[in-house]
Structures are given as C-alpha cells and as structure tokens.
Design an enzyme around this catalytic site. Structure first.
Site, PDB file in Angstrom:
ATOM      1  N   GLY A  15       9.118  -5.600   5.215  1.00  0.00           N
ATOM      2  CA  GLY A  15       7.855  -5.254   4.548  1.00  0.00           C
ATOM      3  C   GLY A  15       7.091  -4.187   5.293  1.00  0.00           C
ATOM      4  O   GLY A  15       5.875  -4.302   5.496  1.00  0.00           O
ATOM      5  N   ALA A  16       7.801  -3.129   5.689  1.00  0.00           N
ATOM      6  CA  ALA A  16       7.130  -2.086   6.487  1.00  0.00           C
ATOM      7  C   ALA A  16       6.747  -0.873   5.644  1.00  0.00           C
ATOM      8  O   ALA A  16       6.422   0.170   6.179  1.00  0.00           O
ATOM      9  CB  ALA A  16       8.028  -1.676   7.648  1.00  0.00           C
ATOM     10  N   SER A  18       4.170  -0.809   3.628  1.00  0.00           N
ATOM     11  CA  SER A  18       2.712  -0.697   3.454  1.00  0.00           C
ATOM     12  C   SER A  18       1.979  -1.672   4.380  1.00  0.00           C
ATOM     13  O   SER A  18       2.602  -2.485   5.060  1.00  0.00           O
ATOM     14  CB  SER A  18       2.317  -0.963   1.994  1.00  0.00           C
ATOM     15  OG  SER A  18       2.531  -2.321   1.683  1.00  0.00           O
ATOM     16  N   TYR A 171       0.584 -19.884  -1.955  1.00  0.00           N
ATOM     17  CA  TYR A 171       0.526 -18.972  -0.792  1.00  0.00           C
ATOM     18  C   TYR A 171       0.316 -19.791   0.488  1.00  0.00           C
ATOM     19  O   TYR A 171       1.001 -19.572   1.495  1.00  0.00           O
ATOM     20  CB  TYR A 171      -0.604 -17.954  -0.977  1.00  0.00           C
ATOM     21  CG  TYR A 171      -0.699 -16.943   0.151  1.00  0.00           C
ATOM     22  CD1 TYR A 171       0.217 -15.906   0.278  1.00  0.00           C
ATOM     23  CD2 TYR A 171      -1.718 -17.025   1.114  1.00  0.00           C
ATOM     24  CE1 TYR A 171       0.140 -14.990   1.321  1.00  0.00           C
ATOM     25  CE2 TYR A 171      -1.812 -16.107   2.158  1.00  0.00           C
ATOM     26  CZ  TYR A 171      -0.872 -15.093   2.251  1.00  0.00           C
ATOM     27  OH  TYR A 171      -0.945 -14.183   3.291  1.00  0.00           O
TER      28      TYR A 171
HETATM   29  N1  LIG Z   1      -3.606  -8.711   4.339  1.00  0.00           N
HETATM   30  C1  LIG Z   1      -4.092  -9.857   4.811  1.00  0.00           C
HETATM   31  O1  LIG Z   1      -5.306 -10.092   4.830  1.00  0.00           O
HETATM   32  C2  LIG Z   1      -3.156 -10.901   5.358  1.00  0.00           C
HETATM   33  C3  LIG Z   1      -3.709 -12.081   5.891  1.00  0.00           C
HETATM   34  C4  LIG Z   1      -2.869 -13.049   6.413  1.00  0.00           C
HETATM   35  C5  LIG Z   1      -1.504 -12.838   6.399  1.00  0.00           C
HETATM   36  N2  LIG Z   1      -0.993 -11.692   5.858  1.00  0.00           N
HETATM   37  C6  LIG Z   1       0.463 -11.521   5.853  1.00  0.00           C
HETATM   38  O2  LIG Z   1       0.793 -10.250   6.373  1.00  0.00           O
HETATM   39  C7  LIG Z   1       2.062  -9.845   5.857  1.00  0.00           C
HETATM   40  C8  LIG Z   1       1.994  -8.390   5.429  1.00  0.00           C
HETATM   41  O3  LIG Z   1       1.141  -8.289   4.315  1.00  0.00           O
HETATM   42  P1  LIG Z   1       0.188  -7.039   3.999  1.00  0.00           P
HETATM   43  O4  LIG Z   1      -1.185  -7.571   3.924  1.00  0.00           O
HETATM   44  O5  LIG Z   1       0.481  -5.919   4.891  1.00  0.00           O
HETATM   45  O6  LIG Z   1       0.639  -6.735   2.494  1.00  0.00           O
HETATM   46  P2  LIG Z   1       1.253  -5.469   1.746  1.00  0.00           P
HETATM   47  O7  LIG Z   1       0.566  -4.223   2.137  1.00  0.00           O
HETATM   48  O8  LIG Z   1       1.281  -5.847   0.315  1.00  0.00           O
HETATM   49  O9  LIG Z   1       2.727  -5.411   2.324  1.00  0.00           O
HETATM   50  C9  LIG Z   1       3.684  -6.368   1.948  1.00  0.00           C
HETATM   51  C10 LIG Z   1       5.046  -5.850   2.307  1.00  0.00           C
HETATM   52  O10 LIG Z   1       5.987  -6.850   1.916  1.00  0.00           O
HETATM   53  C11 LIG Z   1       7.017  -6.244   1.168  1.00  0.00           C
HETATM   54  N3  LIG Z   1       7.536  -7.127   0.147  1.00  0.00           N
HETATM   55  C12 LIG Z   1       6.858  -7.753  -0.835  1.00  0.00           C
HETATM   56  N4  LIG Z   1       7.699  -8.463  -1.604  1.00  0.00           N
HETATM   57  C13 LIG Z   1       8.941  -8.275  -1.089  1.00  0.00           C
HETATM   58  C14 LIG Z   1      10.231  -8.727  -1.455  1.00  0.00           C
HETATM   59  N5  LIG Z   1      10.418  -9.506  -2.535  1.00  0.00           N
HETATM   60  N6  LIG Z   1      11.280  -8.339  -0.707  1.00  0.00           N
HETATM   61  C15 LIG Z   1      11.108  -7.518   0.350  1.00  0.00           C
HETATM   62  N7  LIG Z   1       9.916  -7.048   0.752  1.00  0.00           N
HETATM   63  C16 LIG Z   1       8.846  -7.419   0.023  1.00  0.00           C
HETATM   64  C17 LIG Z   1       6.383  -5.032   0.507  1.00  0.00           C
HETATM   65  O11 LIG Z   1       7.405  -4.084   0.279  1.00  0.00           O
HETATM   66  P3  LIG Z   1       7.715  -3.392  -1.116  1.00  0.00           P
HETATM   67  O12 LIG Z   1       7.470  -1.950  -0.856  1.00  0.00           O
HETATM   68  O13 LIG Z   1       9.157  -3.678  -1.317  1.00  0.00           O
HETATM   69  O14 LIG Z   1       6.799  -3.997  -2.139  1.00  0.00           O
HETATM   70  C18 LIG Z   1       5.419  -4.561   1.588  1.00  0.00           C
HETATM   71  O15 LIG Z   1       6.071  -3.704   2.477  1.00  0.00           O
HETATM   72  C19 LIG Z   1       2.395 -10.817   4.743  1.00  0.00           C
HETATM   73  O16 LIG Z   1       3.332 -11.766   5.197  1.00  0.00           O
HETATM   74  C20 LIG Z   1       1.072 -11.507   4.465  1.00  0.00           C
HETATM   75  O17 LIG Z   1       1.232 -12.815   3.951  1.00  0.00           O
HETATM   76  C21 LIG Z   1      -1.787 -10.722   5.340  1.00  0.00           C
END
Ligand SMILES: NC(=O)c1ccc[n+]([C@@H]2O[C@H](COP(=O)([O-])OP(=O)(O)OC[C@H]3O[C@@H](n4cnc5c(N)ncnc54)[C@H](OP(=O)(O)O)[C@@H]3O)[C@@H](O)[C@H]2O)c1
Length: 284
Positions: A15-16, A18, A171
């Site tokens: 998931g790198a 974004s 979630y």
């Molecule tokens: N943002 C927050 O406030 C927050 C808080 C707590 C925990 N987190 C955790 O942090 C992590 C990163 O999230 P983020 O906030 O940076 O979100 P994000 O910007 O939406 O990034 C999510 C990443 O996961 C990938 N992804 C989604 N579905 C996928 C799939 N089916 N197979 C492979 N890759 C997939 C996406 O890639 P694609 O380009 O393929 O879509 C994207 O690179 C997550 O585990 C999230 O639960 C985030």
C-alpha cells in the site's frame, strides 16, 4: 535533493501508492533502503517512483511489485516475484488497508478483514523464511487505535459482507486482527532475529477516509496529521536500532503503549492464527 548511499537493506511495503505508505516508502528509499513498493496498479505507483527519483537525483532504489491483497493468487504471485529476485528481505511493512469497504474480497472474506489481515497473513507466511534468512529483520504491521472498539472477533462474520454503518465495526475488527497477528507472529518468531511491531499511525489525512459518511470524515478532518507525520511511528519501528530487542508490542506516537485487553488475549491471537491457517491451508 539528496544523494542516497545504499545501506544494503531491502524493504517491501504494501500500500505504498498513497498516504502513509507512500511517505514511508519515500523516507526509507532516501535512507538508502532498496524499496519495493506494492499496490494494485502501476499507474498509481509510478508517481511515487518518480518522486523518489527526483528527490534523490536517481540515486535511491525503488521498484514496483503488483499486489491485490484481496486476491490470494495475486498475493502468491507477489511473493513469488519477490523471491525470484534472490534478494534478502530485512523489512516488511504491512501497511495497506481500506476503510468503509462493503462486499467480499475475491477470496471470499469480508473486504476490510480480507485485505488488512488475510492478504497480509499469506504474504508474510510466504516471505517468513526469507526474513529469517536475512535476519536481523523486522515486520511492521500498520494497525490502528480503532482496534480498541472491537471487544473480540466473531469468526462467522468474517466471511460475510460488512453490515455496520460505514463498515466501522468491521474496520475495528480488522485492526484488532492486525494487532493480534503481530503479537502471535512475534511469539512464533521469538529468537529467530525477526522482530515484529504493531503501529497506530495517528489520525492522518489520506484517501482511506473517502468511503466514510461525509459528517464522519469532516469531523475527523479537524484532528488529522499529515502523511509525513503519520509515517513517523512506522519509520521508528522499522529503523530505530534501540528497538532491535523489542518484539510483539504496540506503538503510538513512537512509543510502546498498552493495546486493548482483547488485543492482549493470547488465546484469541492463537485462535485467529489457526483459523487463518485453516482458511489458507491450500495456499501455504
Ligand atoms: N489514515 C488514518 O488516519 C489511519 C489511521 C489508523 C490506521 N491507518 C492505517 O494506515 C494504513 C495506510 O492507510 P492510509 O491512511 O495511508 O490510506 P490510503 O492513502 O488509502 O492508502 C492505502 C493503501 O492501501 C492500498 N490498498 C488498498 N486496498 C488494497 C488491496 N485490496 N490490495 C493491495 N493494496 C491495497 C492502496 O493501494 P491502491 O493504489 O492499490 O489502492 C494504498 O496504497 C492502513 O492500514 C490504515 O488502516 C490509517
């Protein structure tokens, strides 16, 4: 611009394309790691690779590997493609995640659980031997503080589409699974030289919130960190030498904190592991 000196270490981050993962991958590449960026679509990885090239005058090393965590064939292909390169693996960051998702993954799991837990479980199983051969090595699992809202795991629900508002309940369960998985993996890898860390990145302004109901994401928007700030705890657990002797703990703001009582339930961690192994018995 920074000239990068390779540090001889190889990292794979899911998931790198974004958000937190993109920033984590960029910082690791600028620190000299040879970084493998995974996501579903090369078109989304390309700007990340270009940015790393630009920031380092093309001296940093970053490559793309395709990975759809909801599809077990794709997970196996990703592991196979990485292993075919005959490189070591010193760092695996299970960062990819979704929120607010409905439906089932291709492999038949509740979407959020299937992506956050099942896909990563299989990927890490397939790369554990490589991590052990490359020790000292680390696994960082990007979980969430939201794990605290799940008081346990209803295993039957994990094979059904999400039914709660905004899939918030699902979630929380998926993130509880992330923390339990990290704990159990640390126990199983005790004294192998592979250490494991579960992380809450903070509440971070990323694409992950796009599927949440508007009022909810608007409220959260008031408290959000930048992706750069959100990557700090992952980077801390991935790289700080003083953490080499720690394994199986949960981190917020670059510090160990207590996870929820459910996340410290060793019997539940083992049950989740065994159930997942059973679901994946023909894949591992
Ligand atoms: N943002 C927050 O406030 C927050 C808080 C707590 C925990 N987190 C955790 O942090 C992590 C990163 O999230 P983020 O906030 O940076 O979100 P994000 O910007 O939406 O990034 C999510 C990443 O996961 C990938 N992804 C989604 N579905 C996928 C799939 N089916 N197979 C492979 N890759 C997939 C996406 O890639 P694609 O380009 O393929 O879509 C994207 O690179 C997550 O585990 C999230 O639960 C985030």
């Amino acid at each position: 611009m920074a000239q990068v000196q390779p540090n001889g270490k190889v990292a794979l981050i899911t998931g790198a394309s974004s958000g937190i993962g993109r920033e984590t991958a960029k910082q690791l590449a600028l620190q000299g790691y040879h970084v493998f960026i995974t996501c579903r679509d090369f078109a989304k990885a390309k700007p990340v690779l270009d940015e790393i090239d630009q920031c380092s005058e093309q001296t940093a090393k970053a490559e793309y590997l395709a990975l759809e965590l909801g599809n077990l064939e794709s997970v196996k292909a990703c592991a196979k493609n990485f292993l075919s390169l005959n490189l070591p693996l010193h760092l695996l960051i299970a960062n990819a995640g979704v929120a607010g998702a409905k439906g089932l993954t291709d492999s038949g799991f509740e979407q959020t659980f299937g992506v956050c837990h099942v896909g990563h479980f299989l990927l890490i199983q397939l790369l554990t031997e490589k991590l052990q051969q490359s020790a000292p090595a680390r696994v960082v699992v990007v979980a969430s503080k939201a794990h605290r809202h799940a008081k346990g795991i209803d295993f039957d629900q994990l094979l059904k589409p999400a039914s709660s508002l905004g899939a918030i309940k699902e979630y929380s369960t998926a993130k509880l699974a992330n923390v339990l998985f990290a704990k159990e993996l640390a126990r199983r890898l005790f004294s192998t030289g592979v250490t494991v860390y579960a992380v809450h990145p903070g509440v971070v302004a990323t694409d992950i919130w796009r599927k949440l109901p508007k009022p909810m994401s608007k409220l959260l928007g008031k408290f959000m960190l930048t992706p750069q700030q959100g990557a700090l705890t992952s980077l801390h657990c991935a790289t700080k030498p003083q953490l080499a002797g720690e394994s199986g703990f949960y981190y917020e703001d670059c510090k160990v904190v207590q996870s929820s009582p459910a996340a410290q339930d060793l019997a539940l961690a083992q049950q989740l592991w065994e159930r997942t192994e059973l679901w994946l018995r023909s894949e591992i």
